[in-house]
Design a protein around this motif. Structure first.
Motif, PDB file in Angstrom:
ATOM      1  N   UNK A   1      49.183  -7.325   0.299  1.00 25.29           N
ATOM      2  CA  UNK A   1      49.477  -8.663   0.790  1.00 25.29           C
ATOM      3  C   UNK A   1      50.981  -8.910   0.744  1.00 25.29           C
ATOM      4  N   UNK A   2      51.450  -9.792   1.605  1.00 27.91           N
ATOM      5  CA  UNK A   2      52.874 -10.163   1.539  1.00 27.91           C
ATOM      6  C   UNK A   2      53.208 -10.714   0.166  1.00 27.91           C
ATOM      7  N   UNK A   3      54.459 -10.540  -0.248  1.00 27.02           N
ATOM      8  CA  UNK A   3      54.857 -10.993  -1.572  1.00 27.02           C
ATOM      9  C   UNK A   3      54.777 -12.509  -1.691  1.00 27.02           C
ATOM     10  N   UNK A   4      55.092 -13.204  -0.618  1.00 19.41           N
ATOM     11  CA  UNK A   4      55.081 -14.657  -0.666  1.00 19.41           C
ATOM     12  C   UNK A   4      53.999 -15.191   0.264  1.00 19.41           C
ATOM     13  N   UNK A   5      53.112 -15.992  -0.307  1.00 17.36           N
ATOM     14  CA  UNK A   5      52.056 -16.627   0.468  1.00 17.36           C
ATOM     15  C   UNK A   5      52.051 -18.115   0.162  1.00 17.36           C
ATOM     16  N   UNK A   6      51.666 -18.923   1.119  1.00 10.05           N
ATOM     17  CA  UNK A   6      51.583 -20.367   0.857  1.00 10.05           C
ATOM     18  C   UNK A   6      50.539 -20.653  -0.221  1.00 10.05           C
ATOM     19  N   UNK A   7      50.782 -21.688  -0.988  1.00 11.97           N
ATOM     20  CA  UNK A   7      49.811 -22.107  -1.990  1.00 11.97           C
ATOM     21  C   UNK A   7      48.605 -22.753  -1.310  1.00 11.97           C
ATOM     22  N   UNK A   8      47.520 -22.863  -2.049  1.00 10.19           N
ATOM     23  CA  UNK A   8      46.342 -23.542  -1.506  1.00 10.19           C
ATOM     24  C   UNK A   8      46.669 -24.980  -1.146  1.00 10.19           C
TER      25      UNK A   8
ATOM     26  N   UNK B   1      46.330 -26.904   2.443  1.00 10.80           N
ATOM     27  CA  UNK B   1      45.610 -28.172   2.602  1.00 10.80           C
ATOM     28  C   UNK B   1      46.492 -29.231   3.246  1.00 10.80           C
ATOM     29  N   UNK B   2      47.768 -29.232   2.880  1.00 10.86           N
ATOM     30  CA  UNK B   2      48.702 -30.200   3.468  1.00 10.86           C
ATOM     31  C   UNK B   2      48.852 -29.949   4.966  1.00 10.86           C
TER      32      UNK B   2
ATOM     33  N   UNK C   1      47.526 -22.923  12.017  1.00 10.62           N
ATOM     34  CA  UNK C   1      46.576 -23.913  11.487  1.00 10.62           C
ATOM     35  C   UNK C   1      45.138 -23.420  11.541  1.00 10.62           C
ATOM     36  N   UNK C   2      44.739 -22.762  12.621  1.00 11.53           N
ATOM     37  CA  UNK C   2      43.365 -22.269  12.723  1.00 11.53           C
ATOM     38  C   UNK C   2      43.022 -21.297  11.618  1.00 11.53           C
ATOM     39  N   UNK C   3      43.804 -20.229  11.435  1.00 14.47           N
ATOM     40  CA  UNK C   3      43.521 -19.304  10.334  1.00 14.47           C
ATOM     41  C   UNK C   3      43.604 -19.970   8.960  1.00 14.47           C
ATOM     42  N   UNK C   4      44.545 -20.922   8.792  1.00 10.93           N
ATOM     43  CA  UNK C   4      44.652 -21.617   7.507  1.00 10.93           C
ATOM     44  C   UNK C   4      43.371 -22.382   7.200  1.00 10.93           C
ATOM     45  N   UNK C   5      42.812 -23.022   8.233  1.00  6.95           N
ATOM     46  CA  UNK C   5      41.562 -23.754   8.039  1.00  6.95           C
ATOM     47  C   UNK C   5      40.427 -22.794   7.670  1.00  6.95           C
ATOM     48  N   UNK C   6      40.391 -21.613   8.299  1.00  2.88           N
ATOM     49  CA  UNK C   6      39.366 -20.624   7.976  1.00  2.88           C
ATOM     50  C   UNK C   6      39.487 -20.164   6.518  1.00  2.88           C
ATOM     51  N   UNK C   7      40.724 -19.996   6.063  1.00  2.00           N
ATOM     52  CA  UNK C   7      40.938 -19.578   4.676  1.00  2.00           C
ATOM     53  C   UNK C   7      40.406 -20.634   3.718  1.00  2.00           C
ATOM     54  N   UNK C   8      40.684 -21.911   3.990  1.00  2.00           N
ATOM     55  CA  UNK C   8      40.214 -22.986   3.121  1.00  2.00           C
ATOM     56  C   UNK C   8      38.687 -23.058   3.105  1.00  2.00           C
TER      57      UNK C   8
END
Length: 311
Positions: free
Chosen positions: A13-20, A24-25, A82-89
């Protein structure tokens, strides 16, 4: 995207990933079209939402929203994110729900307790067990009728230790002392031997098998005829009446340790006897005890032994 999960698991995985919270924001801002709407939904301040949004944009290296007359609209990069972020959540929420079935429930013990035992011995010292084992929830109940849904995991009983279908561990209570208030002895005179008890009112609790006959036999007296007998329906009242100077009583020494050490009660001439009866912790013999019950049983036995060694 999620169908590629097995191949993604083999890649670093990339070293830096957005927080949960960052995800959500972003998702909330996209739905509301504003930081204020996202802040209300997530119970955050607008400045906290803006900070989270900037943090995500710094990690992905692109602006995710642009402001227009209608508010904040996703940019091209925003639509891609946004689409993939929503899928992750959604996947995270599903994973949390799936794991819920594997969670270990907090151990809980339901105990039936004799009121006199709970009041005078168990409750004053139970905080020590609760501090040692905060993960174990204990529910104390009184004896209930047969057929109730809330069957006890263990029951405190008073007797000789032989109950059909029950495994019993002895705690204490066989050491029975004759007790009286000092002012009672001052009024009616001292007690030097068993025969002197005939001058005193005797306090009795008929349901409790601490018989005055057993006391007389243990002290080699053929018969004991007291001045009068005062009977109580609750054993706690026998002890209270003794403290109030209303008569002499037979009491398991462990239940009046504080009164004896503080001088509110005395044990005249050291009179007493070794009874066949005592307090026991019992449990159904047809099923093994839970780990929580084993911990409680071992603690209770250790407390009882320590109490007797301290005398």
């Amino acid at each position: 995207m999620l169908s590629d999960a097995p191949s993604l698991l083999s890649a670093p995985l990339p070293r830096r990933l957005p927080s949960t919270m960052g995800l959500r924001v972003v998702e909330a801002v996209a739905r509301h079209g504003s930081c204020s709407g996202a802040a209300d939904e997530l119970n955050l301040t607008q400045s906290a939402v803006s900070k989270q949004l900037r943090g995500v944009e710094q990690i992905v290296g692109a602006s995710l929203f642009a402001r227009n007359r209608r508010g904040l609209e996703p940019t091209e990069a925003g639509h891609a994110f946004i689409g993939p972020a929503r899928e992750v959540l959604v996947a995270l929420a599903s994973a949390v729900g799936g794991v819920a079935g594997f969670r270990q429930e907090q151990p809980m013990l339901r105990l039936h307790v004799l009121p006199i035992l709970g009041d005078r011995w168990l409750v004053p010292r139970f905080s020590r067990f609760a501090e040692e084992h905060p993960e174990i929830e204990v529910q104390f109940t009184n004896f209930v009728a047969h057929g109730t849904a809330e069957a006890a995991d263990a029951t405190f009983r008073f007797g000789e230790g032989d109950w059909p279908g029950q495994q019993a561990d002895y705690l204490f209570g066989r050491d029975v002392a004759l007790v009286a208030a000092p002012d009672l002895l001052a009024r009616l005179g001292p007690i030097g031997d068993v025969r002197d008890i005939a001058r005193f009112p005797v306090l009795d609790h008929p349901p409790t098998p601490l018989r005055w006959g057993e006391f007389a036999e243990a002290n080699t007296v053929a018969d004991l005829v007291p001045q009068r007998v005062i009977r109580f329906g609750f054993y706690a009242l026998v002890i209270r009446a003794a403290i109030a100077g209303q008569g002499v009583a037979l009491v398991p020494r462990a239940l009046v340790v504080e009164e004896l050490s503080g001088g509110r009660l005395v044990n005249p001439a050291g009179l007493g006897f070794r009874s066949r009866h005592g307090y026991w912790l019992t449990r159904p013999a047809d099923r093994p005890p839970s780990p929580a019950l084993v911990l409680l049983r071992d603690w209770l036995v250790a407390e009882a032994v320590g109490m007797q060694e301290a005398r």
